[in-house]
Design a protein around this motif. Structure first.
Motif, PDB file in Angstrom:
ATOM      1  N   ALA A   1      -4.065  -5.413  -2.496  1.00 31.59           N
ATOM      2  CA  ALA A   1      -3.769  -4.858  -1.168  1.00 31.59           C
ATOM      3  C   ALA A   1      -3.063  -3.517  -1.250  1.00 31.59           C
ATOM      4  O   ALA A   1      -3.397  -2.584  -0.530  1.00 31.59           O
ATOM      5  N   GLY A   2      -2.045  -3.388  -2.130  1.00 28.14           N
ATOM      6  CA  GLY A   2      -1.285  -2.147  -2.208  1.00 28.14           C
ATOM      7  C   GLY A   2      -1.858  -1.117  -3.143  1.00 28.14           C
ATOM      8  O   GLY A   2      -1.369   0.007  -3.212  1.00 28.14           O
TER       9      GLY A   2
ATOM     10  N   ARG B   1      -8.247   0.034  -8.330  1.00 31.65           N
ATOM     11  CA  ARG B   1      -8.530  -0.902  -9.420  1.00 31.65           C
ATOM     12  C   ARG B   1      -7.557  -0.671 -10.563  1.00 31.65           C
ATOM     13  O   ARG B   1      -7.041   0.424 -10.761  1.00 31.65           O
ATOM     14  N   ALA B   2      -7.321  -1.745 -11.303  1.00 34.38           N
ATOM     15  CA  ALA B   2      -6.404  -1.677 -12.431  1.00 34.38           C
ATOM     16  C   ALA B   2      -7.008  -0.871 -13.571  1.00 34.38           C
ATOM     17  O   ALA B   2      -8.214  -0.617 -13.606  1.00 34.38           O
TER      18      ALA B   2
ATOM     19  N   VAL C   1       0.242  -0.653 -12.616  1.00 30.29           N
ATOM     20  CA  VAL C   1       0.865  -1.856 -12.073  1.00 30.29           C
ATOM     21  C   VAL C   1       0.564  -1.918 -10.581  1.00 30.29           C
ATOM     22  O   VAL C   1       0.318  -0.890  -9.940  1.00 30.29           O
ATOM     23  N   PRO C   2       0.580  -3.130 -10.000  1.00 27.34           N
ATOM     24  CA  PRO C   2       0.352  -3.229  -8.548  1.00 27.34           C
ATOM     25  C   PRO C   2       1.434  -2.499  -7.789  1.00 27.34           C
ATOM     26  O   PRO C   2       2.626  -2.579  -8.119  1.00 27.34           O
ATOM     27  N   ALA C   3       1.047  -1.774  -6.773  1.00 30.39           N
ATOM     28  CA  ALA C   3       1.981  -0.982  -5.976  1.00 30.39           C
ATOM     29  C   ALA C   3       2.522  -1.814  -4.843  1.00 30.39           C
ATOM     30  O   ALA C   3       1.764  -2.443  -4.111  1.00 30.39           O
ATOM     31  N   THR C   4       3.854  -1.805  -4.712  1.00 30.98           N
ATOM     32  CA  THR C   4       4.487  -2.460  -3.575  1.00 30.98           C
ATOM     33  C   THR C   4       4.505  -1.504  -2.394  1.00 30.98           C
ATOM     34  O   THR C   4       4.109  -0.332  -2.503  1.00 30.98           O
ATOM     35  N   GLY C   5       5.026  -1.964  -1.276  1.00 28.01           N
ATOM     36  CA  GLY C   5       5.025  -1.111  -0.083  1.00 28.01           C
ATOM     37  C   GLY C   5       5.865   0.131  -0.259  1.00 28.01           C
ATOM     38  O   GLY C   5       5.478   1.228   0.106  1.00 28.01           O
ATOM     39  N   SER C   6       7.094   0.017  -0.901  1.00 32.70           N
ATOM     40  CA  SER C   6       7.978   1.175  -1.067  1.00 32.70           C
ATOM     41  C   SER C   6       7.413   2.172  -2.054  1.00 32.70           C
ATOM     42  O   SER C   6       7.472   3.379  -1.861  1.00 32.70           O
TER      43      SER C   6
END
Length: 343
Positions: free
Chosen positions: A59-60, A74-75, A86-91
């Motif tokens: 999602a992020g 994609r990774a 790495v997966p991105a968080t909202g911040s």
């Protein structure tokens, strides 16, 4: 009995092969799981342990821990630093879009990151140098004798006396000046306005030339006008100060005969002085006209004076391999002394 030995060998063989069978089964399962993930047969959980190939989208998005590039879908590995995405968080995603980096307090303490408030300040390196104070050459004046004569009286009789513009500094006795004044009064007399024709034109021309001669001999406009009012010639010429300032040199004494053009006084306005600096070319390269300079004079320790750069020499002095820089310093109270050192 032979069949019992055969049965025993079969049991031993089964015990030895059983771990190998389980290892083979586990390897096949992992292989089939990887194939299924690559083909997208079932969704990937929030954090993926793979990431070397083209992983599935989250999602992020995926982002480099070093913030080298923007988030991707994609990774994989960062094309700049080769670190694993790495997966991105909202911040983190918002920081990547806005161009800023957000780090929580715990991470700042671990990384020993210190912050300061943003504000306006001057940049660049600090250049330290030692120079000497000198006269402002733009305000220096030389008071000379405009006619041959004798110094009859000196009112400014010592170096350092402060004078105002128009003050009488000396009186010069000159017979040549007396003759020029008599000629002027004769040209003025006889009623220039009453005459007409060629005679009036000649007398008017003689009047103007004699007036101009008095000005060339050193008399001021006010002195010529006063001569017209008094109507009496004088062999004494007053030498008046052309500017307000200080007598920095007295070049004559009472009773001395002076020639036309010979200097009698040197005057200077000390309300502003120059600080002459000699900088190496690499230091002078960063100095510009109008830059402000903090100065501390040797005779006034602990007291800072702010000056301004007014000149940077366009050439390097061959003898010293330095560049001259001139700084103007205000001196309203005449506390700065010529020849003093400053840094």
């Amino acid at each position: 009995m032979w069949w019992r030995g055969l049965k025993l060998c079969g049991r031993v063989l089964l015990v030895c092969l059983q771990p190998l069978v389980w290892l083979g089964f586990l390897a096949c399962s992992i292989f089939l799981l990887g194939v299924a993930q690559q083909r997208g047969w079932f969704p990937v959980s929030g954090i993926s342990g793979g990431g070397h190939g083209g992983g599935t989208a989250v999602a992020g998005g995926w982002i480099c821990p070093m913030m080298c590039t923007a988030a991707v879908q994609r990774a994989g590995r960062c094309p700049v630093c080769a670190m694993e995405l790495v997966p991105a968080t909202g911040s983190v995603q918002g920081a990547a879009v806005s161009g800023s980096v957000q780090i929580d307090a715990a991470a700042r303490r671990v990384a020993n990151i210190q912050t300061v408030p943003v504000g306006l300040a001057t940049g660049g390196r600090v250049v330290r140098a030692v120079g000497r104070l000198d006269y402002d050459e733009g305000t220096r004046r030389t008071l000379s004798a405009r006619v041959d004569g004798r110094i009859e009286k000196l009112f400014a009789d010592y170096t350092g006396v402060v004078v105002q513009a128009g003050d009488c500094l000396a009186i010069v006795y000159s017979p040549l000046l007396y003759a020029a004044q008599v000629e002027f009064l004769l040209a003025r007399g006889g009623g220039v306005a009453a005459e007409s024709g060629a005679a009036g034109s000649v007398r008017g021309s003689l009047y103007e030339s004699s007036r101009r001669r008095l000005l060339e001999l050193g008399m001021t406009e006010q002195q010529v006008e006063q001569l017209e009012v008094d109507g009496e010639a004088s062999s004494r010429l007053e030498l008046v100060a052309p500017i307000s300032g200080t007598v920095v040199e007295k070049l004559a004494v009472e009773g001395q005969y002076v020639k036309e053009g010979e200097a009698v006084f040197q005057l200077a306005d000390l309300s502003a002085v120059w600080l002459i600096l000699e900088l190496f070319p690499e230091e002078a390269a960063g100095v510009r006209f109008g830059q402000r300079v903090q100065v501390e004079v040797q005779s006034l320790p602990g007291r800072g004076i702010e000056g301004r750069v007014v000149f940077v020499a366009p050439r390097v002095t061959p003898e010293t391999r330095t560049v001259g820089v001139r700084v103007v310093l205000p001196n309203p109270e005449s506390e700065l002394r010529i020849g003093d050192y400053a840094r």
